[in-house]
Design a protein around this motif. Structure first.
Motif, PDB file in Angstrom:
ATOM      1  N   ASP A 267       0.832  -1.199   0.000  1.00  0.00           N
ATOM      2  CA  ASP A 267       0.000   0.000   0.000  1.00  0.00           C
ATOM      3  C   ASP A 267       0.871   1.254   0.000  1.00  0.00           C
TER       4      ASP A 267
ATOM      5  N   ARG B  72       0.249  -5.933   1.450  1.00  0.00           N
ATOM      6  CA  ARG B  72      -1.188  -6.188   1.559  1.00  0.00           C
ATOM      7  C   ARG B  72      -1.590  -7.516   0.932  1.00  0.00           C
TER       8      ARG B  72
ATOM      9  N   LEU C  23      -8.120  -1.175  -2.224  1.00  0.00           N
ATOM     10  CA  LEU C  23      -7.172  -0.246  -1.594  1.00  0.00           C
ATOM     11  C   LEU C  23      -7.391   1.189  -2.057  1.00  0.00           C
TER      12      LEU C  23
END
Length: 139
Positions: A109, A115, A136
């Motif tokens: 991220d 992630r 995201l």
């Protein structure tokens, strides 16, 4: 956010499919400057800047969003193994003398937190990666 992988330009095995799947990612977000694709060569002694440039051109890499990087072998391997965790180590200690070859893509991220790790050879995994990127973006 960033999607990173490790490859080499002369790979006859998994790397061409991984590159094709990164192209799918690139094309899935054509105008999104917040997504960076980073491919690190694991053969920096062969894949110099000129070789990476030729490879990028032949694969229609958009250099504004997808960069191909080289550097010292030990730093690249350390990055892959200690920071991106691209290999299962099964408790083994590996240094740059042990070849790094993996199909994994790593999504980080904007804060550089991992992630997800995705199989770069699997189209369903690539679709999951695209969905996770979109999620995201909403955060």
């Amino acid at each position: 956010m960033c999607v990173a992988n490790f490859f080499f330009t002369s790979c006859p095995g998994i790397c061409p499919r991984m590159t094709a799947n990164l192209k799918i990612l690139q094309d899935s977000f054509p105008n999104d400057q917040d997504i960076q694709l980073i491919s690190h060569t694991v053969m920096p002694y062969k894949d110099d800047v000129a070789a990476l440039r030729v490879f990028a051109k032949s694969r229609k890499v958009d250099s504004k969003r997808w960069v191909l990087l080289t550097g010292s072998r030990s730093e690249i391997y350390d990055l892959g193994r200690r920071y991106y965790f691209v290999e299962e180590d099964a408790g083994e200690k590996r240094d740059s003398s042990v070849f790094l070859h993996t199909e994994n893509f790593v999504l980080t991220d904007k804060n550089r937190h991992i992630r997800g790790i995705y199989n770069g050879l699997s189209l369903p995994s690539i679709q999951n990666l695209i969905a996770d990127i979109r999620e995201l973006q909403r955060e």
